[in-house]
Design a protein around this motif. Structure first.
Motif, mmCIF file in Angstrom:
data_model
loop_
_atom_site.group_PDB
_atom_site.id
_atom_site.type_symbol
_atom_site.label_atom_id
_atom_site.label_comp_id
_atom_site.label_asym_id
_atom_site.label_seq_id
_atom_site.Cartn_x
_atom_site.Cartn_y
_atom_site.Cartn_z
ATOM 1 N N MET A 1 1.082 -1.024 -0.318
ATOM 2 C CA MET A 1 0.286 0.180 -0.198
ATOM 3 C C MET A 1 0.879 1.148 0.403
ATOM 4 O O MET A 1 1.868 1.244 0.476
ATOM 5 N N LEU A 2 0.882 2.949 -0.181
ATOM 6 C CA LEU A 2 1.203 3.211 -0.610
ATOM 7 C C LEU A 2 0.613 4.604 0.457
ATOM 8 O O LEU A 2 0.051 4.238 0.758
ATOM 9 N N GLU A 3 1.492 5.023 1.316
ATOM 10 C CA GLU A 3 1.588 6.203 1.555
ATOM 11 C C GLU A 3 0.859 7.220 1.019
ATOM 12 O O GLU A 3 -0.282 8.281 1.843
ATOM 13 N N ALA A 4 1.205 7.460 -0.357
ATOM 14 C CA ALA A 4 0.865 8.442 -0.455
ATOM 15 C C ALA A 4 1.153 8.559 -2.208
ATOM 16 O O ALA A 4 1.770 8.001 -2.548
ATOM 17 N N PRO A 5 0.103 9.236 -3.070
ATOM 18 C CA PRO A 5 -0.252 8.670 -4.445
ATOM 19 C C PRO A 5 1.599 9.239 -4.812
ATOM 20 O O PRO A 5 2.270 9.977 -4.126
ATOM 21 N N PHE A 6 1.556 9.280 -6.403
ATOM 22 C CA PHE A 6 3.877 9.530 -6.852
ATOM 23 C C PHE A 6 3.165 11.028 -6.422
ATOM 24 O O PHE A 6 2.010 11.327 -6.969
ATOM 25 N N LYS A 7 3.789 11.918 -6.080
ATOM 26 C CA LYS A 7 3.344 13.376 -5.831
ATOM 27 C C LYS A 7 4.888 14.055 -6.709
ATOM 28 O O LYS A 7 6.323 14.007 -5.665
ATOM 29 N N ILE A 8 5.342 15.344 -6.895
ATOM 30 C CA ILE A 8 5.726 16.295 -6.933
ATOM 31 C C ILE A 8 5.880 17.050 -5.464
ATOM 32 O O ILE A 8 6.573 17.228 -4.890
ATOM 33 N N ASN A 9 4.775 17.053 -5.581
ATOM 34 C CA ASN A 9 4.214 18.239 -3.841
ATOM 35 C C ASN A 9 2.469 17.735 -4.074
ATOM 36 O O ASN A 9 1.756 16.843 -4.266
ATOM 37 N N LYS B 1 0.082 15.172 -8.299
ATOM 38 C CA LYS B 1 0.183 14.104 -8.232
ATOM 39 C C LYS B 1 -0.069 12.912 -9.513
ATOM 40 O O LYS B 1 -0.695 13.821 -10.112
ATOM 41 N N LEU B 2 0.170 11.458 -8.945
ATOM 42 C CA LEU B 2 0.086 10.710 -10.197
ATOM 43 C C LEU B 2 -0.749 9.853 -9.440
ATOM 44 O O LEU B 2 -0.259 8.125 -9.179
ATOM 45 N N PRO B 3 -1.930 9.720 -9.490
ATOM 46 C CA PRO B 3 -2.465 8.600 -8.610
ATOM 47 C C PRO B 3 -2.777 7.698 -9.654
ATOM 48 O O PRO B 3 -3.257 7.737 -10.974
ATOM 49 N N ASP B 4 -2.941 6.541 -8.982
ATOM 50 C CA ASP B 4 -2.488 4.635 -9.313
ATOM 51 C C ASP B 4 -1.905 4.987 -10.232
ATOM 52 O O ASP B 4 -2.276 4.392 -11.275
ATOM 53 N N SER B 5 -1.171 5.128 -10.825
ATOM 54 C CA SER B 5 0.085 4.947 -11.502
ATOM 55 C C SER B 5 0.873 4.081 -11.006
ATOM 56 O O SER B 5 1.422 3.448 -11.874
ATOM 57 N N GLN C 1 -5.586 3.267 -0.866
ATOM 58 C CA GLN C 1 -7.148 3.422 -0.635
ATOM 59 C C GLN C 1 -6.675 1.150 0.339
ATOM 60 O O GLN C 1 -7.894 1.624 0.895
ATOM 61 N N GLY C 2 -6.266 0.865 0.426
ATOM 62 C CA GLY C 2 -5.711 -0.239 1.066
ATOM 63 C C GLY C 2 -5.107 -1.161 0.287
ATOM 64 O O GLY C 2 -4.224 -0.646 -0.512
ATOM 65 N N THR C 3 -4.646 -2.428 1.190
ATOM 66 C CA THR C 3 -4.013 -3.270 0.333
ATOM 67 C C THR C 3 -3.623 -3.596 -0.604
ATOM 68 O O THR C 3 -5.373 -4.281 -0.862
ATOM 69 N N THR D 1 7.356 8.327 -4.422
ATOM 70 C CA THR D 1 6.248 8.165 -2.787
ATOM 71 C C THR D 1 6.288 6.337 -2.082
ATOM 72 O O THR D 1 7.732 6.240 -2.185
ATOM 73 N N LYS D 2 6.259 6.057 -0.829
ATOM 74 C CA LYS D 2 6.288 5.612 0.190
ATOM 75 C C LYS D 2 5.875 3.880 0.043
ATOM 76 O O LYS D 2 4.699 4.239 -0.263
ATOM 77 N N ILE D 3 6.613 3.105 -0.033
ATOM 78 C CA ILE D 3 5.728 0.925 0.351
ATOM 79 C C ILE D 3 5.664 1.499 1.663
ATOM 80 O O ILE D 3 6.886 0.807 1.562
ATOM 81 N N VAL D 4 4.591 0.577 1.668
ATOM 82 C CA VAL D 4 3.724 -0.139 3.596
ATOM 83 C C VAL D 4 3.550 -1.520 2.305
ATOM 84 O O VAL D 4 2.581 -1.552 2.620
ATOM 85 N N TRP D 5 4.808 -2.041 3.007
ATOM 86 C CA TRP D 5 4.521 -4.187 3.342
ATOM 87 C C TRP D 5 3.819 -4.944 4.075
ATOM 88 O O TRP D 5 4.155 -3.993 5.149
ATOM 89 N N THR D 6 2.984 -5.555 4.003
ATOM 90 C CA THR D 6 2.584 -6.053 4.878
ATOM 91 C C THR D 6 2.150 -7.720 5.030
ATOM 92 O O THR D 6 2.041 -8.220 3.981
ATOM 93 N N LEU D 7 2.575 -8.613 6.165
ATOM 94 C CA LEU D 7 2.964 -9.876 5.893
ATOM 95 C C LEU D 7 1.259 -10.199 6.766
ATOM 96 O O LEU D 7 1.314 -9.792 8.085
#
Length: 604
Positions: free
Chosen positions: A513-521, A525-529, A549-551, A594-600
């Motif tokens: 899951m992304l913390e936030a969309p790809f963005k400059i500021n 933003k680049l949603p769902d990219s 939006q979710g994992t 952006t940052k990716i949140v990985w979950t097991l």
């Protein structure tokens, strides 16, 4: 006749025919006499007409009252001739036979001691004026004095003093009488003689003995002295007798020490004194000092010290039961720490102490040093080290009989014998593991080796499902803006590693899951990219967005297995993570991130 004295005196007889001696026929014998005779004309005088002195071996023949012949001997022929010619008793009014005293001689004791006068001077007493000669020792030279009597072929050494009878004869310079010789003394005077003897006494002390060097390890005293003399060894400090022995015919002696006299104490002095069979004692030998050749001895004091601490003990404090035959005081012994122990590592180390006596004899003593830590227990016989440990339940051996060995390994149990320091880790046993089991919890376990025990805590944990490795940075590179939709894969390998250490294996999945969309500021933003491309069952590619939006499941493990699972998110081909860029959504020359949140997740 050898009478004490005979006086034939007819001077008061007025008969003109009176004769002093008359016999029908015979011989008048006399010897060793002084003979005086007074003629008729000299009868009234005090001094005799004739004085024959001395006379011996006289024989006078008679016929009636007349002397028919006379014979005799004297010390000189004129005396004897006068007697033979003139001894006629028929012509004498008086004849006096006087006794000549016996010759006697006494001599002082003689010795062989060159320092004493009587070794080269012979002194004694005899009749005044007696002629004396000596024999019996080669040191006595021949006599040079002619005898009193004519015809005496002897040569005499000396005459006794005319008044006192003393005589003193000095041997030539450098001549000395020899012990044991019998000295004969012959004395002559007036026809009488005597012969006596004396033994030269041994009064010479033996030469100074030689005592050989002595060490404290010697079992005997050895040296040389006068042949066949007895030799006594004395301790100089108190003049006590160590023992007596006898020198052999060559003068060598050996005094064997008794067990109680060994070892000899260093630095004491000893001397030897020799005594000959006559009882003469020598001066003492040069003193010999017992040399110290034996190194000290000592026992080590086993040391226990905390790892990493300082080792500042004095060398003397590391040893005990110090013994040296010259004494254990500090004025004789010194202590040096030759080697310090390594105290940075738990286990057996060593310190080395050198003990030296003042003679330079040295001994090195190895001191066991046991380096311990908070996980160590020590006793008289052993040191035991073991750590608390944590283990996953799944790591326990299935066979419970293997648990003790497993515990010892996990606890890193080690042991050393005290004081030898030998490794006795193989002798460690688990004496009590309580209720230790696969069930999660904390357990108290007791280990033992020899006389030491150690209690440790063992923690059993159920096991985990964890991400061991994730990419720290995923780069999609510099891209051109195009008029059509672009799907761009990462420039480098993108892998996630998952470790499954659970005791109960169930399905699991990895989500992103992304913390936030790809963005400059915040405005651009680049949603769902970011999408994950995967193949459907029909082989078609499906693009699943990874957004805020979710994992989004990116990998599912249907059949769980112990160990590591590697998930490749950038495989070859047209699947995996992609950047989905639509025309018109991006600006040139900008960096989107952006940052990716990985979950097991465990899944039912």
């Amino acid at each position: 006749m050898d009478a004490g004295g005979v006086d034939l005196d007819a001077r008061r007889n007025t008969n003109a025919g009176t004769r002093l001696i008359s016999m029908a026929s015979g011989t008048f014998n006399a010897s060793i006499q002084r003979v005086k005779a007074w003629s008729f004309a000299d009868a009234a005088k005090t001094s005799p007409t004739y004085d024959w002195y001395p006379m011996y071996g006289m024989a006078v023949s008679y016929s009636g009252s007349n002397v028919t012949s006379a014979s005799g001997k004297s010390i000189s022929s004129p005396i004897a001739a006068s007697f033979v010619q003139n001894y006629r008793t028929q012509n004498f009014k008086r004849v006096l036979f006087e006794y000549i005293p016996d010759v006697k001689v006494m001599i002082d004791s003689l010795s062989d001691n060159h320092d004493a006068l009587n070794s080269h001077v012979i002194h004694g007493v005899s009749n005044p004026g007696a002629w004396i000669t000596f024999t019996g020792d080669s040191a006595i030279p021949p006599g040079t004095i002619k005898g009193q009597a004519e015809g005496d072929t002897k040569k005499y050494h000396i005459r006794a003093d005319e008044k006192t009878g003393e005589f003193t004869f000095v041997l030539p310079e450098g001549n000395y009488l020899t012990a044991g010789n019998k000295i004969w003394i012959y004395a002559f005077l007036n026809g009488k003689e005597t012969l006596t003897s004396t033994i030269v006494e041994d009064k010479t002390p033996p030469d100074k003995p030689i005592l050989n060097a002595i060490t404290d390890k010697d079992a005997s005293f050895v040296g040389s002295a006068e042949a066949n003399s007895s030799v006594t060894i004395y301790r100089v400090s108190d003049h006590s007798v160590l023992g007596t022995t006898k020198a052999d015919a060559k003068g060598n002696f050996t005094l064997v020490l008794a067990a109680s006299q060994k070892p000899l104490v260093p630095y004491l002095e000893y001397v030897a004194v020799a005594k000959d069979m006559a009882g003469n004692e020598s001066v003492q030998s040069d003193a010999k000092t017992v040399q110290d050749t034996t190194p000290p001895s000592a026992d080590a004091i086993t040391q226990f010290i905390q790892v990493g601490s300082s080792f500042d003990l004095k060398a003397k404090m590391l040893v005990t039961n110090v013994r040296d035959n010259a004494g254990n005081d500090d004025d004789n012994l010194s202590y040096t720490l030759l080697k310090k122990p390594d105290i940075e590592v738990v286990g057996k180390s060593e310190a080395v102490v050198e003990i030296a006596d003042k003679a330079g004899n040295k001994v090195s003593v190895s001191v066991p040093v046991f380096v311990k830590d908070q996980n160590s227990s020590v006793s008289k016989e052993a040191m035991l080290q073991a750590e608390d440990f944590m283990v996953k339940a799944r790591e326990l051996p299935k066979d419970e009989t293997e648990w003790d060995a497993f515990i010892l390994k996990q606890a890193k149990a080690r042991a050393w014998g005290v004081p030898a320091g030998n490794d006795i880790s193989d002798n460690i046993i688990v004496t009590n593991r309580g209720v230790f089991s696969e069930k999660a919890g904390t357990y108290t376990i007791t280990l033992r080796v020899k006389d030491v025990e150690k209690t440790i805590q063992a923690v059993v944990i159920p096991g985990t499902l964890s991400i061991k490795k994730i990419p720290s940075d995923i780069q999609f590179g510099m891209q051109k803006i195009r008029s059509f939709e672009q799907r761009i894969k990462p420039q480098e390998e993108t892998k996630v590693t998952v470790e499954d250490g659970r005791s109960e294996k169930t399905r699991w999945q990895l989500t992103a899951m992304l913390e936030a969309p790809f963005k400059i500021n915040e405005e651009e933003k680049l949603p769902d990219s970011l999408v994950l491309a995967s193949k459907n069952m029909d082989g078609n590619i499906r693009y699943t967005p990874i957004n805020t939006q979710g994992t989004t499941p990116v990998f599912q493990k249907e059949t769980a297995s112990e160990g590591l699972t590697e998930i490749d998110l950038n495989p070859a081909g047209n699947t995996g993570l992609m950047l989905d860029l639509m025309p018109g959504n991006i600006r040139s020359g900008k960096v989107y991130q952006t940052k990716i949140v990985w979950t097991l997740e465990n899944t039912p």
